[in-house]
Design a protein around this motif. Structure first.
Motif, PDB file in Angstrom:
ATOM      1  N   PRO A  80      -0.724  13.720   4.643  1.00  0.00           N
ATOM      2  CA  PRO A  80      -1.233  14.062   3.994  1.00  0.00           C
ATOM      3  C   PRO A  80      -2.271  14.963   3.133  1.00  0.00           C
ATOM      4  O   PRO A  80      -1.724  15.891   2.050  1.00  0.00           O
ATOM      5  CB  PRO A  80      -2.136  12.731   3.216  1.00  0.00           C
ATOM      6  N   SER A 112       1.494   1.346   5.350  1.00  0.00           N
ATOM      7  CA  SER A 112       2.539   1.732   6.507  1.00  0.00           C
ATOM      8  C   SER A 112       2.606   3.304   6.220  1.00  0.00           C
ATOM      9  O   SER A 112       3.014   4.004   5.063  1.00  0.00           O
ATOM     10  CB  SER A 112       3.720   1.449   6.501  1.00  0.00           C
ATOM     11  N   ARG A 113       2.503   4.591   6.842  1.00  0.00           N
ATOM     12  CA  ARG A 113       3.153   5.702   6.275  1.00  0.00           C
ATOM     13  C   ARG A 113       4.286   6.104   6.906  1.00  0.00           C
ATOM     14  O   ARG A 113       4.669   6.754   7.800  1.00  0.00           O
ATOM     15  CB  ARG A 113       1.962   6.655   7.553  1.00  0.00           C
ATOM     16  N   GLU A 150       0.351   6.408   2.082  1.00  0.00           N
ATOM     17  CA  GLU A 150       1.839   6.122   3.145  1.00  0.00           C
ATOM     18  C   GLU A 150       1.466   7.127   3.280  1.00  0.00           C
ATOM     19  O   GLU A 150       3.116   6.970   3.944  1.00  0.00           O
ATOM     20  CB  GLU A 150       2.225   5.158   1.682  1.00  0.00           C
ATOM     21  N   LEU A 151       1.621   8.325   3.660  1.00  0.00           N
ATOM     22  CA  LEU A 151       2.058  10.039   3.390  1.00  0.00           C
ATOM     23  C   LEU A 151       1.750   9.866   5.145  1.00  0.00           C
ATOM     24  O   LEU A 151       0.396  10.195   5.654  1.00  0.00           O
ATOM     25  CB  LEU A 151       1.620  10.691   2.852  1.00  0.00           C
ATOM     26  N   ARG A 152       2.629  10.605   5.558  1.00  0.00           N
ATOM     27  CA  ARG A 152       2.165  11.081   7.056  1.00  0.00           C
ATOM     28  C   ARG A 152       1.557  11.963   6.543  1.00  0.00           C
ATOM     29  O   ARG A 152       2.145  13.597   5.981  1.00  0.00           O
ATOM     30  CB  ARG A 152       3.846  11.481   7.903  1.00  0.00           C
ATOM     31  N   THR A 160      -4.890   5.651  -1.773  1.00  0.00           N
ATOM     32  CA  THR A 160      -4.087   4.629  -2.369  1.00  0.00           C
ATOM     33  C   THR A 160      -4.617   5.328  -3.855  1.00  0.00           C
ATOM     34  O   THR A 160      -6.355   4.118  -4.195  1.00  0.00           O
ATOM     35  CB  THR A 160      -4.389   3.638  -1.767  1.00  0.00           C
ATOM     36  N   ASP A 187      -3.938  16.506  10.715  1.00  0.00           N
ATOM     37  CA  ASP A 187      -2.526  16.757  10.121  1.00  0.00           C
ATOM     38  C   ASP A 187      -1.751  16.873  11.852  1.00  0.00           C
ATOM     39  O   ASP A 187      -2.057  17.514  12.537  1.00  0.00           O
ATOM     40  CB  ASP A 187      -1.541  17.546   9.262  1.00  0.00           C
TER      41      ASP A 187
END
Length: 566
Positions: free
Chosen positions: A288, A61-62, A284-286, A126, A548
């Motif tokens: 990135p 999950s982000r 898991e970053l919004r 990841t 993004d």
């Protein structure tokens, strides 16, 4: 070499895999912030999980945003090394020797964070630089570094929990250490198994506490040094004159002063340990591609600023020959900030510092758990660890990985027995040099990326983030990291200073990593990827096709404090 045929073929492949919908998001295999699994499955099949995979997009999950990532990096780099370790650096090298040592390592950290940021912005996967090594260098390197990190994390977490027990003895020894150990094992497990945003918020708060304390201590110490406290004479540069800006270490004369300065480099490396894990949870970053470069740029400036100012003001207030620096309690009593503040007669500062150092130790265990679980998950994605470690909760946490590390947390109970504790610390020492191994891997990855971009004729402007000077800084930093790695344990080779534990902590990680690399390479028959064969066009297209989200600006009261992370 023209890349247009390669790019055209990649676009055709994406178009074949995408939905027949006429909307732009569907054409790109991207809809409502989620990547279509058919596109990512194709990437996985083509590149053996080198790019973002369907498993990551579906199972993780982000939940981490820009402020979480920036503060996680601060929490990782500003820890017990800053609050407790600066005194030892001044004692060994003197105020100027320690300042120069930390400045040089700070520049190396700058090169490492920029190198990591440029690669991670293109490959937000990841496992971060472990997967980057497989993509840009050799699968055997990713395997060796990855399992080295897994082993190191499995032992680092219980060592941090053991340190917490020692820190609590600053206040009382009436409570049995087992109570502290069990409490923090439970808390660490809860944070590790929870939604990743919970981890982000916990680290955000811890990092904020550290920033507030270090800013307060720096300002307070400057006031004390300037004579701003009634009844306390100004020290100015008194201790720079006597006992002097440098300290002789092992030898005498200029050579001894140089060795004092050089010995600080290795300790400074471990004070900055943690910055290399900033991109571990990249999947898991919004946003990135924006969050990682921003964190690398801004966090480095703040961390370096804190360290440089902190060691400067401590050098003004604490003499290098102060006997109180010999305190080996492992609590706030050995902190140079506490020693400096004692002259002002403020009794609350030692307790405040000790409390924040406890949060630092726990924060470090949390961050090590996050990094370790994501590396183990990444190894499972590549088929280099059992696939059971790919299992995740419904909210996107790799619970099998968390349970694996939780089992190792119980090693901290070895601290209750002196003979068992000796064995435990020998095991911990095996990966003491893993920080430098990780930094070297990050720098090699970046150099390979830049060389491959040039070899394939791809304009650097197509990379999500790049800097014209970063290739040269990576080369220089790589040379320095190798030199520090090979000379970090020089003291054990001098007359009368041999130490088996010192030798192990300085050097044994090198043959461990090399052995794992060569064994995997022999069994799997892997090869170092040629610069032309690295599929950068697919990675760049993936980055371009999935931009993004629009940036959200902080407003209201948040703007007053958001400079720390924004």
């Amino acid at each position: 070499m023209s890349t247009e045929p390669l790019l055209a073929e990649s676009r055709r492949r994406l178009q074949r895999l995408s939905s027949s919908s006429s909307s732009p998001s569907s054409d790109m295999g991207y809809e409502n912030g989620m990547v279509h699994e058919d596109v990512l499955d194709a990437y996985r099949d083509d590149h053996d999980a080198d790019l973002v995979t369907a498993t990551e997009a579906r199972s993780l999950s982000r939940g981490l945003g820009q402020r979480h990532l920036s503060m996680i990096a601060i929490a990782g780099a500003v820890g017990t090394g800053l609050f407790l370790g600066l005194g030892g650096a001044i004692q060994t090298a003197g105020p100027l020797g320690a300042l120069l040592g930390y400045a040089i390592v700070g520049l190396i950290v700058c090169a490492v964070t920029f190198a990591l940021g440029e690669v991670a912005a293109l490959l937000p996967v990841t496992g971060s630089f472990v997967r980057h090594a497989e993509f840009l260098v050799d699968p055997a390197l990713g395997f060796a570094v990855g399992w080295n990190l897994v082993y190191g994390a499995a032992l680092s977490i219980p060592s941090e929990l053991t340190a917490i027990c020692v820190l609590f003895t600053f206040w009382t020894e009436d409570v049995h250490p087992a109570a502290y150990i069990m409490s923090f094992i439970t808390l660490t497990f809860i944070v590790g198994i929870a939604f990743v945003r919970v981890f982000g918020e916990v680290e955000f708060v811890f990092a904020l506490l550290k920033v507030l304390l270090i800013v307060f201590l720096i300002i307070f110490d400057i006031i004390v040094a300037a004579g701003g406290i009634p009844g306390i004479p100004a020290t100015g540069f008194k201790y720079w004159r006597d006992p002097g800006p440098f300290v002789e270490h092992i030898a005498s004369g200029n050579w001894g002063r140089f060795l004092g300065f050089w010995s600080v480099l290795a300790s400074a490396v471990f004070s900055f340990a943690g910055v290399e894990s900033i991109a571990m949870p990249a999947a898991e970053l919004r946003n990135p591609a924006r969050a990682i470069p921003r964190a690398c740029k801004r966090v480095f400036i703040r961390v370096l600023l804190f360290y440089m100012l902190a060691i400067f003001v401590v050098g003004l207030l604490v003499a290098s020959d102060d006997d109180r620096l010999n305190d080996s309690s492992g609590t706030a009593a050995q902190s140079p900030f506490v020693i400096a503040a004692s002259a002002a007669g403020i009794s609350a500062i030692p307790s405040v510092v000790n409390a924040v150092v406890i949060t630092s130790a726990w924060s470090s265990s949390n961050q090590t758990l996050l990094s370790g679980t994501r590396v183990l998950y990444a190894l499972a994605l590549k088929g280099q660890a059992p696939r059971v470690f790919l299992r995740t909760t419904s909210w996107g946490t790799p619970y099998a990985c968390v349970l694996f590390y939780t089992a190792f947390m119980f090693l901290s109970f070895l601290s209750l027995d002196s003979s068992a504790l000796t064995v435990f610390w020998y095991l911990v020492d095996l990966t003491a040099a893993s920080v430098l191994v990780s930094w070297i891997t990050v720098l090699v990855n970046h150099i390979r990326l830049k060389l491959a971009v040039t070899k394939q004729g791809i304009p650097v402007s197509r990379l999500p983030w790049h800097n014209w000077w970063s290739y040269y800084s990576s080369v220089l930093a790589l040379i320095m990291c190798i030199i520090i790695l090979l000379t970090g344990g020089f003291e054990v080779f001098t007359a009368g200073n041999w130490s088996a534990s010192g030798f192990i902590s300085a050097y044994l990680d090198i043959p461990l990593v090399l052995g794992a690399y060569l064994i995997f390479k022999y069994i799997k028959k892997t090869r170092i990827a040629s610069l032309k064969s690295i599929p950068l066009d697919d990675a760049i297209i993936q980055a371009e096709q999935y931009p993004d989200d629009p940036q959200e600006k902080s407003d209201g009261w948040k703007r007053a404090v958001s400079w720390i992370w924004d």
